[in-house]
Motif scaffolding. Structure first.
Motif, PDB file in Angstrom:
ATOM      1  N   PHE A   4       0.832  -1.200   0.000  1.00 38.86           N
ATOM      2  CA  PHE A   4       0.000   0.000   0.000  1.00 38.86           C
ATOM      3  C   PHE A   4       0.870   1.254   0.000  1.00 38.86           C
ATOM      4  O   PHE A   4       0.585   2.208  -0.725  1.00 38.86           O
ATOM      5  CB  PHE A   4      -0.945  -0.002   1.216  1.00 38.86           C
ATOM      6  N   LEU A   5       1.936   1.272   0.787  1.00 37.99           N
ATOM      7  CA  LEU A   5       2.841   2.411   0.833  1.00 37.99           C
ATOM      8  C   LEU A   5       3.534   2.616  -0.513  1.00 37.99           C
ATOM      9  O   LEU A   5       3.675   3.746  -0.990  1.00 37.99           O
ATOM     10  CB  LEU A   5       3.878   2.241   1.941  1.00 37.99           C
ATOM     11  N   PHE A   7       2.389   1.627  -3.432  1.00 43.78           N
ATOM     12  CA  PHE A   7       1.358   2.102  -4.359  1.00 43.78           C
ATOM     13  C   PHE A   7       1.086   3.596  -4.145  1.00 43.78           C
ATOM     14  O   PHE A   7       1.013   4.375  -5.094  1.00 43.78           O
ATOM     15  CB  PHE A   7       0.060   1.295  -4.181  1.00 43.78           C
ATOM     16  N   SER A   8       0.944   4.018  -2.891  1.00 44.05           N
ATOM     17  CA  SER A   8       0.693   5.432  -2.578  1.00 44.05           C
ATOM     18  C   SER A   8       1.844   6.304  -3.054  1.00 44.05           C
ATOM     19  O   SER A   8       1.627   7.378  -3.629  1.00 44.05           O
ATOM     20  CB  SER A   8       0.501   5.619  -1.071  1.00 44.05           C
ATOM     21  N   ALA A   9       3.074   5.853  -2.803  1.00 39.37           N
ATOM     22  CA  ALA A   9       4.246   6.611  -3.253  1.00 39.37           C
ATOM     23  C   ALA A   9       4.269   6.713  -4.776  1.00 39.37           C
ATOM     24  O   ALA A   9       4.606   7.758  -5.341  1.00 39.37           O
ATOM     25  CB  ALA A   9       5.524   5.954  -2.736  1.00 39.37           C
ATOM     26  N   SER A  10       3.883   5.624  -5.460  1.00 41.57           N
ATOM     27  CA  SER A  10       3.836   5.637  -6.930  1.00 41.57           C
ATOM     28  C   SER A  10       2.803   6.634  -7.428  1.00 41.57           C
ATOM     29  O   SER A  10       3.052   7.380  -8.379  1.00 41.57           O
ATOM     30  CB  SER A  10       3.499   4.247  -7.468  1.00 41.57           C
ATOM     31  N   VAL A  11       1.628   6.675  -6.796  1.00 40.42           N
ATOM     32  CA  VAL A  11       0.573   7.609  -7.202  1.00 40.42           C
ATOM     33  C   VAL A  11       1.045   9.049  -7.009  1.00 40.42           C
ATOM     34  O   VAL A  11       0.869   9.904  -7.885  1.00 40.42           O
ATOM     35  CB  VAL A  11      -0.734   7.341  -6.416  1.00 40.42           C
TER      36      VAL A  11
END
Length: 200
Positions: A4-5, A7-11
């Motif tokens: 999740f982290l 993915f969030s960093a990628s977004v």
């Protein structure tokens, strides 16, 4: 949780890259337009908030509130010249008192400028959908209809227009009550325009 982290960093990274690409692309188009049209770059307003320009926004809002809007604008032009660039909520805005600039924006190169996204939501309830709030074919048609009214020869004679403006002022309630100006302005334009167009 780890995925999740990531993915969030990628977004967040994609959003930052998209924003940076938009800013760089906009800047390159601006630089090319300046170069291709032989324009000089305008002086820049000295913002305290260089990111969103909230300092200028707050100053203008305060000036509207206390009735010093025209004096505030005059002071800005005295300080920065007849044409200057300011930051309005993160977007470049060119402010000018030069008639040649207005003519370029509203006549010569009007297809290169878009006013509708800025004006329709704000001005639409007051002016309706018309020459002051739209772009494109609708704007061209509205401009063609009123263009004869604003020729230099007609613009110099305000006597016939004063009669219609006086009638409009007479329709405003003197008791200070709230009323809708839009129907009055809609009555003013059709009454005054034919007079100017056909009899002067």
């Amino acid at each position: 949780m780890d995925s999740f982290l990531r993915f969030s960093a990628s977004v967040v990274l994609v959003a930052i890259l998209a924003y940076a690409t938009r800013v760089v692309s906009s800047r390159l188009r601006y630089e090319r337009a300046v170069r291709d049209n032989g324009c000089a770059k305008p002086c820049k307003y000295r913002h305290k908030d260089p990111f969103l320009g909230l300092d200028l926004f707050m100053e203008i809002a305060k000036a509207f509130g206390n009735g010093t809007f025209l004096e505030t604008n005059r002071r800005h032009f005295d300080l920065h010249g007849k044409t200057f660039e300011a930051n309005t909520w993160g977007s470049r805005t060119i402010k000018s008192t030069q008639p040649e600039i207005s003519e370029a924006v509203y006549a010569t190169f009007f297809k290169n400028f878009s006013m509708e996204p800025l004006r329709l939501d704000v001005g639409g309830p007051f002016f309706g959908k018309g020459i002051l709030t739209t772009d494109g074919a609708f704007w061209e048609h509205a401009r063609a209809l009123i263009r004869p009214t604003f020729s230099r020869a007609r613009f110099a004679n305000f006597t016939s227009l004063a009669v219609h403006v006086d009638r409009l002022i007479d329709l405003i309630p003197a008791d200070g009550s709230t009323f809708d100006l839009q129907p009055l302005f809609r009555r003013l334009v059709p009454s005054a325009a034919p007079l100017e167009t056909f009899f002067h």
